[in-house]
Structures are given as structure tokens and as C-alpha cells.
Write a protein that holds these residues in place. Sequence first.
Motif, PDB file in Angstrom:
ATOM      1  N   GLY A   1       0.837  -1.208   0.000  1.00 25.13           N
ATOM      2  CA  GLY A   1       0.000   0.000   0.000  1.00 25.13           C
ATOM      3  C   GLY A   1       0.864   1.246   0.000  1.00 25.13           C
ATOM      4  O   GLY A   1       1.866   1.323   0.710  1.00 25.13           O
TER       5      GLY A   1
ATOM      6  N   LEU B   1      -1.209   5.500   2.013  1.00 26.04           N
ATOM      7  CA  LEU B   1      -2.376   4.920   2.688  1.00 26.04           C
ATOM      8  C   LEU B   1      -3.178   5.996   3.408  1.00 26.04           C
ATOM      9  O   LEU B   1      -2.607   6.877   4.056  1.00 26.04           O
TER      10      LEU B   1
ATOM     11  N   LEU C   1      -3.135   0.294  -3.862  1.00 32.53           N
ATOM     12  CA  LEU C   1      -3.060  -1.033  -3.250  1.00 32.53           C
ATOM     13  C   LEU C   1      -2.800  -2.071  -4.328  1.00 32.53           C
ATOM     14  O   LEU C   1      -3.424  -2.023  -5.393  1.00 32.53           O
TER      15      LEU C   1
END
Length: 248
Positions: free
Chosen positions: A202, A205, A212
Motif C-alpha cells: 500500500g 495509505l 493497493l
Amino acid sequence: VRRLLVIGIGTGNPEHLTLEAVRAIGEASVFFVVTKGTDRDELVALRRAMLEAHAAPGHRVVEIADPPRERDPADYRATVRAWRAERGRRWERALAAELGDGETGAFLVWGDPAFYDSTLEILDELLTRGEVAFEHRVIPGISAPQALAAAHRIALNRVGGAITITPARRLPETAAEDTVVMLDLGTAFAAIEEPGVEIFWGAYLGSEDELLVSGPLADAGPEIERVRAQAKARKGWMFDTYLLRRPR
Ligand SMILES: C[S@@+](CC[C@H](N)C(=O)[O-])C[C@H]1O[C@@H](n2cnc3c(N)ncnc32)[C@H](O)[C@@H]1O
């Protein structure tokens, strides 16, 4: 006495601030911001927006510039010792000059102060030096490993298993079954050749730019390298965290 709040602010989503963090931001009258000269405008803007939304009117922001750091010094230990001492002096001066007796100051820490952040260590050093007195309290935040797990809808461990969290440069010596990798300047996972490893990756984030990718490392690895390079070129910087899961 002076009071200091060390507040974890999550990794990019303003809604990840806990109610305790919101209340703590509202209690402080002085916010100390450590600047490194390489600060990302977006991250600075996010902190500023949090203060606009939650800090009390009349609060002040005090910048503490980190001393410049030599990357490859001849005498590594002596250079680091000198650098840390200078950093401590700057924090001491800022606290002594800007925070009065009975006032509450705060440090906003990216993610949670428990993961690869030096704020608490520096404050402990200052308490040991004893030049400036204060009490401090830590308000936990959502860290990158937690944001990663939530985004992928996974737990970081498997039943009864251990989790190792490591900076990328120490990945080669890590044999754990579930390993969370942070602080990767490149793609350290690409050096792993064991069969059957899965990756959950990721980037950015919690922010609007969140990326992702997950799957068997053999397939997902090359895709991550491509997606990562594109995103880094577009934004000019990269923040990523990933879980490597070895077969049991
Ligand atoms: C200096 S450490 C700070 C970690 C922070 N204290 C925490 O609790 O997550 C910076 C590293 O955290 C991870 N990181 C921080 N924010 C992130 C984000 N929004 N997305 C992915 N990784 C992030 C990356 O591995 C990055 O190299």
C-alpha cells in the motif's frame, strides 16, 4: 510545569484522528513542528488543516529546524553524536523560549509515535539532560501498518503467529513468517526469491492517492514496481508499506 502532548495523527486521512487526539489538539496552545527541509507540501498542508479544524483560536505554531545531516561521514558515530546533541539544543531552546510554565504544547506525529519516529527518544534525552523541565503524555494514532491491514481487509498475523516489523534495509536478515516492511527507498521485496511468498502493498495509505496491490510476489512484485515508479514520478515522492507473507 510545562505540559507536552505527543499526538499521533494517522497516516494521511484526517478522519483517522481519534477523539482523544482531537481533544488533545484543542488543549494545546503551542504546536512544535520539526522541519527537515525535505518536507512534503501535502503533509504540511494536512497538519495545517488539522490545526484549523481542531486547535483553539489563538494557538501558535513554532518551527524547529532539524540540523542538516551528513549522509556518509568519515567518523559515523562521532558525527551522529554531534548531530543529536545539536538537535537536542534546538529543541531545548524552542521549549524554553516558547512554552511558559503551566502552558500546554504539542507535537503532531505522523502515524503513531511508536513506529520509526524519534520524538519520544528526543524528549527522553532532554529530560535526562535536565536543562528544561516538562511533563509529557502520548496519544496514540493509526500507524501505517494498521492502515495497510485495514485497506487490504486482512490481519497482519495468522493464527497464533508472530509479526515482524522491519525497515527495508534489514529485510534480508528477517526470516519471520509475516513481515511488515517500512522505510523502503526502493523495492527491497524484489530480492526475495523464495517460492510461495504473498505481498500486500500500500502507498499513500489513507490519502486520496492511496494505491493497493496484492497477490503472489512473483506476479504482484513486477506490477508494484511499475505502479510505484509511475506514482513516484507523478507525485515526486513515495511513502509505502507492505506485508510479506511466507507460506506456512
Ligand atoms: C519515518 S516512518 C514513520 C512511521 C509512522 N510513525 C507510523 O506510525 O506509520 C515513515 C514510513 O512509514 C510508512 N508510511 C507512513 N505513512 C504512510 C502512508 N500514508 N502510506 C504508506 N506508508 C506510510 C512508510 O513505510 C514510510 O517510509
